[in-house]
Write an enzyme that holds these catalytic residues in place. Structure first.
Site, PDB file in Angstrom:
ATOM      1  N   TYR A 141       7.842 -38.313 -50.124  1.00 55.46           N
ATOM      2  CA  TYR A 141       8.051 -37.205 -49.187  1.00 55.46           C
ATOM      3  C   TYR A 141       9.535 -36.804 -49.157  1.00 55.46           C
ATOM      4  CZ  TYR A 141       7.799 -34.675 -44.688  1.00 55.46           C
ATOM      5  OH  TYR A 141       7.867 -33.729 -43.676  1.00 55.46           O
ATOM      6  N   ASP A 142      10.408 -37.816 -48.953  1.00 54.24           N
ATOM      7  CA  ASP A 142      11.833 -37.517 -48.781  1.00 54.24           C
ATOM      8  C   ASP A 142      12.420 -36.897 -50.060  1.00 54.24           C
ATOM      9  OD1 ASP A 142      11.114 -39.151 -46.682  1.00 54.24           O
ATOM     10  OD2 ASP A 142      12.876 -40.424 -46.764  1.00 54.24           O
ATOM     11  N   GLY A 144      10.670 -35.710 -52.546  1.00 52.52           N
ATOM     12  CA  GLY A 144       9.901 -34.494 -52.838  1.00 52.52           C
ATOM     13  C   GLY A 144      10.536 -33.286 -52.151  1.00 52.52           C
ATOM     14  N   VAL A 149       3.898 -39.213 -31.336  1.00 52.06           N
ATOM     15  CA  VAL A 149       3.513 -38.554 -30.083  1.00 52.06           C
ATOM     16  C   VAL A 149       1.991 -38.513 -29.962  1.00 52.06           C
ATOM     17  CG1 VAL A 149       3.591 -36.419 -28.754  1.00 52.06           C
ATOM     18  CG2 VAL A 149       5.640 -37.199 -29.951  1.00 52.06           C
ATOM     19  N   PHE A 168       0.579 -42.132 -29.356  1.00 53.18           N
ATOM     20  CA  PHE A 168       0.791 -42.674 -28.002  1.00 53.18           C
ATOM     21  C   PHE A 168      -0.067 -41.942 -26.968  1.00 53.18           C
ATOM     22  CE2 PHE A 168       5.385 -44.533 -28.643  1.00 53.18           C
ATOM     23  CZ  PHE A 168       4.858 -45.487 -29.501  1.00 53.18           C
ATOM     24  N   THR A 211      13.698 -49.596 -30.282  1.00 54.28           N
ATOM     25  CA  THR A 211      15.035 -49.034 -30.012  1.00 54.28           C
ATOM     26  C   THR A 211      15.391 -47.930 -31.005  1.00 54.28           C
ATOM     27  OG1 THR A 211      16.028 -50.797 -31.317  1.00 54.28           O
ATOM     28  CG2 THR A 211      16.008 -51.111 -28.925  1.00 54.28           C
ATOM     29  N   GLN A 212      14.559 -47.754 -32.048  1.00 55.63           N
ATOM     30  CA  GLN A 212      14.822 -46.632 -32.960  1.00 55.63           C
ATOM     31  C   GLN A 212      14.675 -45.319 -32.187  1.00 55.63           C
ATOM     32  OE1 GLN A 212      12.051 -48.489 -32.983  1.00 55.63           O
ATOM     33  NE2 GLN A 212      10.336 -47.558 -34.065  1.00 55.63           N
ATOM     34  N   ARG A 214      17.684 -40.667 -35.465  1.00 60.39           N
ATOM     35  CA  ARG A 214      17.582 -39.309 -36.019  1.00 60.39           C
ATOM     36  C   ARG A 214      17.780 -38.299 -34.898  1.00 60.39           C
ATOM     37  NH1 ARG A 214      12.350 -38.305 -38.381  1.00 60.39           N
ATOM     38  NH2 ARG A 214      12.883 -39.527 -40.192  1.00 60.39           N
TER      39      ARG A 214
HETATM   40  P1  NAD Z   1       0.343 -30.971 -41.380  1.00 58.72           P
HETATM   41  O1  NAD Z   1       0.029 -32.137 -42.237  1.00 58.72           O
HETATM   42  O2  NAD Z   1      -0.364 -30.814 -40.079  1.00 58.72           O
HETATM   43  O3  NAD Z   1       0.125 -29.615 -42.188  1.00 58.72           O
HETATM   44  C1  NAD Z   1       0.338 -29.490 -43.573  1.00 58.72           C
HETATM   45  C2  NAD Z   1      -0.736 -28.569 -44.135  1.00 58.72           C
HETATM   46  O4  NAD Z   1      -0.537 -28.444 -45.552  1.00 58.72           O
HETATM   47  C3  NAD Z   1      -2.146 -29.132 -43.946  1.00 58.72           C
HETATM   48  O5  NAD Z   1      -2.996 -28.135 -43.426  1.00 58.72           O
HETATM   49  C4  NAD Z   1      -2.556 -29.558 -45.347  1.00 58.72           C
HETATM   50  O6  NAD Z   1      -3.948 -29.523 -45.542  1.00 58.72           O
HETATM   51  C5  NAD Z   1      -1.798 -28.554 -46.204  1.00 58.72           C
HETATM   52  N1  NAD Z   1      -1.569 -29.019 -47.574  1.00 58.72           N
HETATM   53  C6  NAD Z   1      -1.076 -30.226 -47.974  1.00 58.72           C
HETATM   54  N2  NAD Z   1      -1.005 -30.279 -49.312  1.00 58.72           N
HETATM   55  C7  NAD Z   1      -1.464 -29.074 -49.772  1.00 58.72           C
HETATM   56  C8  NAD Z   1      -1.656 -28.537 -51.062  1.00 58.72           C
HETATM   57  N3  NAD Z   1      -1.359 -29.239 -52.178  1.00 58.72           N
HETATM   58  N4  NAD Z   1      -2.151 -27.289 -51.172  1.00 58.72           N
HETATM   59  C9  NAD Z   1      -2.476 -26.560 -50.070  1.00 58.72           C
HETATM   60  N5  NAD Z   1      -2.321 -27.029 -48.818  1.00 58.72           N
HETATM   61  C10 NAD Z   1      -1.818 -28.269 -48.669  1.00 58.72           C
HETATM   62  O7  NAD Z   1       1.904 -30.985 -41.165  1.00 58.72           O
HETATM   63  P2  NAD Z   1       2.827 -30.105 -40.206  1.00 58.72           P
HETATM   64  O8  NAD Z   1       3.369 -30.975 -39.165  1.00 58.72           O
HETATM   65  O9  NAD Z   1       2.143 -28.848 -39.830  1.00 58.72           O
HETATM   66  O10 NAD Z   1       4.024 -29.784 -41.199  1.00 58.72           O
HETATM   67  C11 NAD Z   1       4.119 -28.540 -41.858  1.00 58.72           C
HETATM   68  C12 NAD Z   1       5.367 -28.548 -42.729  1.00 58.72           C
HETATM   69  O11 NAD Z   1       6.512 -28.786 -41.933  1.00 58.72           O
HETATM   70  C13 NAD Z   1       5.342 -29.630 -43.815  1.00 58.72           C
HETATM   71  O12 NAD Z   1       5.884 -29.093 -45.001  1.00 58.72           O
HETATM   72  C14 NAD Z   1       6.243 -30.703 -43.261  1.00 58.72           C
HETATM   73  O13 NAD Z   1       6.875 -31.423 -44.279  1.00 58.72           O
HETATM   74  C15 NAD Z   1       7.235 -29.890 -42.444  1.00 58.72           C
HETATM   75  N6  NAD Z   1       7.795 -30.715 -41.357  1.00 58.72           N
HETATM   76  C16 NAD Z   1       7.068 -30.968 -40.239  1.00 58.72           C
HETATM   77  C17 NAD Z   1       7.605 -31.801 -39.257  1.00 58.72           C
HETATM   78  C18 NAD Z   1       6.863 -32.096 -37.980  1.00 58.72           C
HETATM   79  O14 NAD Z   1       7.387 -32.858 -37.159  1.00 58.72           O
HETATM   80  N7  NAD Z   1       5.714 -31.561 -37.732  1.00 58.72           N
HETATM   81  C19 NAD Z   1       8.879 -32.354 -39.431  1.00 58.72           C
HETATM   82  C20 NAD Z   1       9.561 -32.091 -40.593  1.00 58.72           C
HETATM   83  C21 NAD Z   1       9.021 -31.252 -41.545  1.00 58.72           C
HETATM   84  N1  UDP Z   2       5.988 -45.175 -34.322  1.00 64.03           N
HETATM   85  C1  UDP Z   2       5.579 -46.161 -33.438  1.00 64.03           C
HETATM   86  N2  UDP Z   2       4.259 -46.292 -33.162  1.00 64.03           N
HETATM   87  C2  UDP Z   2       3.310 -45.483 -33.703  1.00 64.03           C
HETATM   88  C3  UDP Z   2       3.728 -44.455 -34.606  1.00 64.03           C
HETATM   89  C4  UDP Z   2       5.067 -44.346 -34.892  1.00 64.03           C
HETATM   90  O1  UDP Z   2       6.402 -46.924 -32.906  1.00 64.03           O
HETATM   91  O2  UDP Z   2       2.127 -45.664 -33.385  1.00 64.03           O
HETATM   92  C5  UDP Z   2       7.422 -45.038 -34.603  1.00 64.03           C
HETATM   93  C6  UDP Z   2       7.781 -44.995 -36.091  1.00 64.03           C
HETATM   94  O3  UDP Z   2       7.963 -46.303 -36.595  1.00 64.03           O
HETATM   95  C7  UDP Z   2       9.069 -44.198 -36.049  1.00 64.03           C
HETATM   96  C8  UDP Z   2       8.863 -43.227 -34.895  1.00 64.03           C
HETATM   97  O4  UDP Z   2       7.827 -43.782 -34.098  1.00 64.03           O
HETATM   98  O5  UDP Z   2      10.161 -45.033 -35.749  1.00 64.03           O
HETATM   99  C9  UDP Z   2       8.456 -41.826 -35.342  1.00 64.03           C
HETATM  100  O6  UDP Z   2       7.358 -41.954 -36.220  1.00 64.03           O
HETATM  101  P1  UDP Z   2       6.587 -40.682 -36.811  1.00 64.03           P
HETATM  102  O7  UDP Z   2       5.633 -41.219 -37.829  1.00 64.03           O
HETATM  103  O8  UDP Z   2       6.037 -39.860 -35.715  1.00 64.03           O
HETATM  104  O9  UDP Z   2       7.720 -39.807 -37.488  1.00 64.03           O
HETATM  105  P2  UDP Z   2       8.932 -40.135 -38.498  1.00 64.03           P
HETATM  106  O10 UDP Z   2       9.065 -41.604 -38.699  1.00 64.03           O
HETATM  107  O11 UDP Z   2       8.554 -39.416 -39.742  1.00 64.03           O
HETATM  108  O12 UDP Z   2      10.087 -39.574 -37.774  1.00 64.03           O
END
Ligand code: NAD
Ligand code: UDP
Length: 313
Positions: A144-145, A147, A187, A190, A207-208, A275
């Site tokens: 992911y990162d 990518g 979120v 929980f 504590t993260q 973060r």
């Molecule tokens: P999500 O997983 O709910 O939505 C992603 C959508 O993309 C899904 O509907 C999935 O089916 C579709 N998808 C995945 N692979 C695909 C493919 N190969 N072809 C077509 N569709 C595909 O995630 P989200 O929270 O809505 O995130 C949307 C975007 O925002 C993502 O790119 C994610 O990396 C970015 N983002 C979200 C957050 C967050 O906190 N929600 C944080 C950082 C970045």
């Molecule tokens: N986390 C947790 N319990 C859970 C799910 C996540 O303590 O049931 C923690 C996870 O280890 C991370 C933070 O919550 O430190 C945020 O996790 P999330 O997967 O929501 O997002 P990201 O790590 O990608 O910021």
């Protein structure tokens, strides 16, 4: 009329974005392969005259005549993106190349939903856009990162080499209604655990820290970014208020008036310690500032999950 393509439009953010675009009378074409999104999320717009859905996997080329692309397709939660790590990389690399090729041919503007994960486990705090990050290239989060880092590189190279009109947004943790109940993000986990009177699974000692942005603020930030002139980013979008995961768990127990207790489980590999976004650039360039505080956002999200649990039980 603006023809807007939303990739990943059936996911959490995509659904809210499609709705906001339809509310502005845009002609919305949503493509999604339902890897982590759902039909239920888009059901309410399926009969809208300006909404069109095509089931499509963006690792294959896509042809349509459009003016703007919001490129969101990619699973965002660790359990989803780690389920098929190679697919996650293909989505970010091949999918982004396909969308940039489409933008180049149609001269459409393209906005990438990048992520705070490009900063990895940051050594600079809070993170500004100048920070290059601290990313493990071979760990379980790397699909992911890295990518998303390559997706940003592709955006910049298509811009420099082919003059594609790009926008890069680095999204920090965002939450709200339409998150999948089982996608493992903190979120939603929980809230569902609290509402079901189950133990809240805090990973590590809790504590993260993370900073949580409510979805309506995020959608507004993305749309403002799409509509700016002469600013391509990258720009951080997120709420600059930082919370420990333990405090989040306690707050959710209190807001749901739950009897749930907290349990501690092992911390996942490469889990970032801190973060928090520095959003000075978004403030200056977009005049953007989150409006919804954590408590207000949690109350709305809890109300959504209460209904969802009733609907699906
Ligand atoms: P999500 O997983 O709910 O939505 C992603 C959508 O993309 C899904 O509907 C999935 O089916 C579709 N998808 C995945 N692979 C695909 C493919 N190969 N072809 C077509 N569709 C595909 O995630 P989200 O929270 O809505 O995130 C949307 C975007 O925002 C993502 O790119 C994610 O990396 C970015 N983002 C979200 C957050 C967050 O906190 N929600 C944080 C950082 C970045
Ligand atoms: N986390 C947790 N319990 C859970 C799910 C996540 O303590 O049931 C923690 C996870 O280890 C991370 C933070 O919550 O430190 C945020 O996790 P999330 O997967 O929501 O997002 P990201 O790590 O990608 O910021």
């Amino acid at each position: 009329m603006n023809r807007v393509l939303v990739t990943g439009g059936a996911g959490f953010l995509g659904t809210h974005l499609c709705k906001a675009l339809l509310d502005q009378n845009k002609d919305v074409l949503c493509i999604d392969n339902f890897f982590s999104g759902s039909k239920n999320n888009i059901r309410s717009f399926l009969n809208h005259p300006y909404f069109e859905f095509i089931r499509h996997d963006i690792i294959h080329p896509f042809f349509a005549e459009i003016d703007e692309i919001y490129h969101l397709a990619c699973p965002a939660s660790p359990i989803h993106y780690q389920t098929n790590a190679i697919k996650t990389i293909k989505t970010n690399v091949m999918g982004t190349i396909n969308m940039l090729g489409l933008a180049k041919r149609t001269q459409a503007k393209i906005l990438l939903a990048s992520t705070s994960e490009v900063y990895g486990d940051p050594t600079d705090h809070p993170q500004t856009e100048e920070y290059w990050g601290n990313v493990n290239p071979i760990g379980i989060r790397s699909c992911y990162d890295e990518g998303k880092r390559v997706a940003e590189t592709l955006m910049m190279d298509y811009h420099r080499q082919n003059n594609v009109d790009i926008k890069i947004c680095r999204i920090f943790n965002t939450f709200g209604p339409n998150m999948a109940a089982d996608d493992g993000r903190v979120v939603s986990n929980f809230i569902v655990q609290s509402l079901k009177q189950k133990q809240l699974t805090v990973f590590g000692d809790g504590t993260q820290t993370r900073s949580f942005c409510y979805v309506s603020d995020m959608i507004q930030g993305l749309m403002l970014m799409m509509n700016t002139k002469d600013f391509i980013g990258p720009v951080n979008l997120g709420n600059p208020r930082e919370h420990t995961i333990l405090d989040l768990a306690k707050k959710i127990i209190q807001l749901t008036q739950s009897k749930s207790k907290i349990s501690h489980e092992s911390l996942p590999e490469d889990d970032p310690v801190h973060r928090c976004p520095d959003i000075s650039l978004a403030r200056n360039q977009l005049g953007w500032e989150p409006q919804v505080n954590l408590e207000q956002g949690l109350e709305r999200t809890i109300a959504y999950f209460e209904k969802e649990i009733k609907r699906t039980s």
